[in-house]
Design a protein around this motif. Structure first.
Motif, short mmCIF file in Angstrom:
data_model
loop_
_atom_site.label_atom_id
_atom_site.label_comp_id
_atom_site.label_asym_id
_atom_site.label_seq_id
_atom_site.Cartn_x
_atom_site.Cartn_y
_atom_site.Cartn_z
N MET A 38 1.06 -1.09 0.24
CA MET A 38 -0.46 0.30 0.23
C MET A 38 0.67 1.61 0.01
O MET A 38 2.05 1.36 0.92
CB MET A 38 -0.79 0.23 1.28
CG MET A 38 -2.11 -0.85 0.72
SD MET A 38 -3.09 -1.10 2.71
CE MET A 38 -4.17 0.46 3.08
N SER A 40 0.96 5.78 -0.15
CA SER A 40 0.79 6.80 1.19
C SER A 40 -0.01 8.74 0.19
O SER A 40 0.78 8.68 0.24
CB SER A 40 1.49 6.82 2.21
OG SER A 40 0.71 8.33 3.19
N ASP A 42 -2.14 10.40 0.83
CA ASP A 42 -2.33 11.49 1.50
C ASP A 42 -1.19 11.62 2.01
O ASP A 42 -1.27 12.94 3.10
CB ASP A 42 -3.43 11.47 2.07
CG ASP A 42 -5.11 11.09 2.10
OD1 ASP A 42 -4.79 11.91 0.44
OD2 ASP A 42 -5.50 10.46 1.92
N LEU A 103 2.45 2.93 9.98
CA LEU A 103 1.30 3.36 8.48
C LEU A 103 3.04 4.80 8.61
O LEU A 103 2.82 5.38 9.37
CB LEU A 103 0.19 3.91 8.80
CG LEU A 103 -0.85 2.69 10.22
CD1 LEU A 103 -1.94 3.23 9.94
CD2 LEU A 103 -0.54 0.96 8.79
N LEU A 107 -1.29 7.81 5.82
CA LEU A 107 -2.27 7.07 5.53
C LEU A 107 -3.05 6.75 7.07
O LEU A 107 -2.31 6.20 7.67
CB LEU A 107 -1.12 5.26 5.61
CG LEU A 107 -2.41 4.23 5.03
CD1 LEU A 107 -3.02 4.12 3.78
CD2 LEU A 107 -1.42 2.95 4.38
N SER A 108 -4.32 6.19 7.25
CA SER A 108 -4.87 5.81 7.71
C SER A 108 -5.43 4.72 8.88
O SER A 108 -5.02 3.81 7.75
CB SER A 108 -6.22 7.01 7.96
OG SER A 108 -7.32 6.03 6.98
N GLU A 110 -7.40 3.21 10.09
CA GLU A 110 -9.25 3.41 9.08
C GLU A 110 -8.80 2.23 8.08
O GLU A 110 -9.94 1.96 7.83
CB GLU A 110 -10.11 3.98 9.27
CG GLU A 110 -10.76 5.38 10.86
CD GLU A 110 -9.36 5.77 11.07
OE1 GLU A 110 -9.56 6.12 12.61
OE2 GLU A 110 -8.28 5.76 10.41
N THR A 111 -8.35 3.18 6.67
CA THR A 111 -8.19 2.19 5.95
C THR A 111 -7.12 1.49 5.43
O THR A 111 -7.76 0.33 4.74
CB THR A 111 -7.04 3.73 5.10
OG1 THR A 111 -8.32 5.27 5.00
CG2 THR A 111 -6.97 3.01 3.39
N VAL A 112 -6.81 0.93 6.47
CA VAL A 112 -5.64 -0.21 7.19
C VAL A 112 -6.51 -1.08 7.67
O VAL A 112 -7.08 -2.42 6.84
CB VAL A 112 -4.50 0.13 7.30
CG1 VAL A 112 -3.97 -1.20 7.92
CG2 VAL A 112 -3.63 0.71 6.81
N VAL A 114 -9.92 -1.48 7.23
CA VAL A 114 -11.01 -1.79 6.52
C VAL A 114 -10.23 -3.07 5.32
O VAL A 114 -11.31 -3.78 4.38
CB VAL A 114 -10.92 -0.84 5.59
CG1 VAL A 114 -12.11 -1.13 3.82
CG2 VAL A 114 -12.19 0.28 6.42
N LYS A 115 -9.03 -2.83 4.53
CA LYS A 115 -8.62 -3.59 4.03
C LYS A 115 -8.11 -4.90 4.83
O LYS A 115 -8.59 -5.89 4.16
CB LYS A 115 -6.83 -2.62 3.50
CG LYS A 115 -6.05 -3.96 2.85
CD LYS A 115 -6.69 -3.35 1.23
CE LYS A 115 -5.20 -4.51 0.31
NZ LYS A 115 -6.10 -3.70 -0.74
#
Length: 230
Positions: A38, A40, A42, A103, A107-108, A110-112, A114-115
């Motif tokens: 993944m 980043s 942002d 992270l 990279l938040s 929350e995003t990870v 969900v993954k």
């Protein structure tokens, strides 16, 4: 994060009845390692630009080991502990392992998460818990902030020409995060990490004394509003 695998136990030869918790855990671990692909999206532009500089990347690898600069652009996954099984001739019903997932800036969590949930959709035996007390969002301060210039100016004043430090991010966490979470720019400037966390951890007296001088001078300049730092 703590991952728990629960399934049916059986005699060691009865692999036709159950896969076993440790084998399921090994599959989950392999999927978690894919998080390292993944990016980043942002990441603040100033940090991304800093990490693209050749001198910055070279210094990061020099201080933290070859490959450290590349690791700052994506998550890192470390399986720190794993426990499972009762006897060698039994298929285990339970396996618990802990994953330290760091992270990159931007990279938040929350995003990870969900993954990870998507990764485990077809593994009903697996569940996980986020250790909130140890979950600190990646954080940073602008590498071109005035305080950086103040530190560099005074480091060269004490150490001589060429003694100014280069602003680089860190893979590990520092107490700077508490200031940054409160909206206050913060920077870590200390002694060489060359012998840190190793046998005979040490630092030279001269380096320590120079550091005290630099920090005292920098604090004075900054608090008095000096604007002549470059």
């Amino acid at each position: 994060m703590t991952f728990t695998i629960k399934t049916e136990a059986a005699h060691g030869a009865y692999i036709h009845r159950t896969e076993g918790a440790i084998r399921i855990a090994s599959r989950v671990i392999q999927r978690l390692l894919a998080l390292e692909t993944m990016g980043s999206p942002d990441m603040p532009p100033s940090i991304r630009a800093q990490l693209q500089r050749r001198d910055v990347r070279s210094r990061i690898d020099e201080v933290m080991g070859s490959g450290a600069a590349a690791s700052m652009l994506h998550p890192t996954v470390n399986i720190g502990t794993i426990n499972g099984g009762v006897k060698v001739n039994m298929i285990p019903s339970t396996c618990v392992f802990e994953a330290d997932i760091r992270l990159p800036i931007g990279l938040s969590a929350e995003t990870v998460v969900v993954k990870i949930l998507a990764m485990l959709q077809d593994v009903p035996e697996a569940s996980f818990e986020v250790q909130q007390a140890a979950s600190n969002p990646a954080n940073s301060s602008a590498p071109d902030h005035h305080l950086v210039g103040v530190i560099r100016k005074n480091a060269e004043l004490v150490r001589g020409k060429g003694g100014a430090p280069l602003a680089i991010p860190s893979l590990g966490a520092t107490d700077c995060k508490f200031w940054r979470y409160a909206g206050v720019p913060a920077y870590s400037f200390g002694v060489s990490p060359e012998t840190m966390a190793a046998v005979d951890e040490r630092v030279s007296v001269k380096e320590f004394v120079d550091l005290v001088k630099i920090q005292a001078l920098a604090a004075g300049d900054y608090l008095m509003g000096s604007r002549d730092a470059t």
